[in-house]
Design a protein around this motif. Structure first.
Motif: not given
Ligand code: ADP
Ligand code: MG
Length: 292
Positions: A267-292
């Protein structure tokens, strides 16, 4: 653009779980990809009499937030690229299998002892059972169900009697015993790896006498900057298990970090809140790059 969907378990009402699917869909949409969230109610994929796989939902990729190993295999056999891959999810889902998979990789982990299954409810576990575990792992000793999350299936046995009671209670369920790391009582380190790179980390500290530091159990989260050694260790573990995305828990041992477990669907909700890192964007970026 490649077509994808997000698979979620249909029966979890956990808000943090549903938040993940919602945030991922949001980040996909931001990049122009319409990705539906599909509930695994049963029926997404089946097999016909002749062995042909029958898909009700298809696409080039699926973000697999469930742990249904049959569905994962059917989707992969049909050519759907899963994030994470079925094998990686399965190995992480079973904590004891994760330990075994990492055994020869030089990863420091607490000592473990798997519990044999009894198979019949009438089976009896003798008094000598506890002595065998304690001789190897000492006291207190951690008792974990192999499948579990949010700290719900993790226990600390303080005595032979407590250990025996847990062994008897879990005799029909996959579980194992693990050396307790006293220096890390109520404290651990969560490191998130996406696409082979550490993207965020935080420490978690339990309240009061609780030994489990899970955020879901009220563990206080604080941002953490991993050093080069910790970053390399986390990335090595993710690569060894073939994970596109994972959150791993480390315990603070006397001589350094010890791997506690790896969550293929952290789960990344607590991590996004704590660190301010956009975890969902990082994962989506990785997926779209892999599938390109
Ligand atoms: N061997 C151990 N020694 C000390 N604390 C532990 C140990 N194993 C687990 N814990 C504590 O219990 C928490 C939950 O254990 P974990 O294996 O991560 O299960 P879950 O999948 O439920 O999060 C950890 O975050 C840690 O705080
Ligand atoms: Mg954990």
């Amino acid at each position: 653009m490649k077509k994808g969907f997000i698979v979620v378990n249909a029966y979890s009402g956990n808000a943090d779980y549903l938040y993940q699917a919602h945030r991922l869909r949001e980040e996909f949409a931001r990049r122009g990809a319409a990705v539906a969230v599909v509930k695994n109610h049963c029926g997404i994929a089946g097999m016909e009499k002749n062995g042909k796989i029958d898909l009700q939902e298809s696409g080039d990729f699926a973000v697999f937030l469930d742990k249904d190993k049959y569905l994962m295999r059917l989707l992969e056999k049909s050519g759907v690229r899963l994030f994470n891959a079925a094998r990686a999810i399965e190995v992480c889902d079973d904590k004891m299998l994760t330990h075994i998979a990492l055994a020869e990789r030089g990863i420091a982990m607490p000592a473990v002892l798997p519990a044999p299954l009894c198979y019949t409810p009438e089976a009896t576990i003798g008094e000598d059972y506890a002595a065998r575990v304690i001789e190897r792992l000492g006291l207190p000793v951690v008792v974990k169900q192999s499948y579990g999350s949010l700290g719900k299936e993790v226990f600390l046995a303080q005595s032979a009697e407590e250990l025996l009671a847990l062994a008897r209670k879990f005799r029909l369920l996959p579980h194992f015993y693990q050396q307790f790391i006293p220096e890390s009582r109520g404290r651990d380190l969560r490191v998130l790896v996406v696409g082979g790179k550490v993207v965020a980390a935080m420490t978690r500290t339990a309240a009061g006498t609780e030994f489990r530091s899970n955020a879901a159990r009220g563990g206080r989260c604080a941002p953490f900057e991993p050093d080069g050694e910790t970053t390399a260790l986390a990335q090595k573990i993710a690569a060894a298990l073939g994970l596109d995305y994972c959150g791993m828990d480390f315990l603070f041992g006397k001589e350094g970090l010890l791997l506690c477990e790896v969550n293929s669907n952290a789960y990344f909700k607590a991590l996004e809140r704590t660190t301010g890192v956009n975890v969902a964007a990082a994962y989506v970026g990785h997926i779209l790059q892999t599938m390109a």
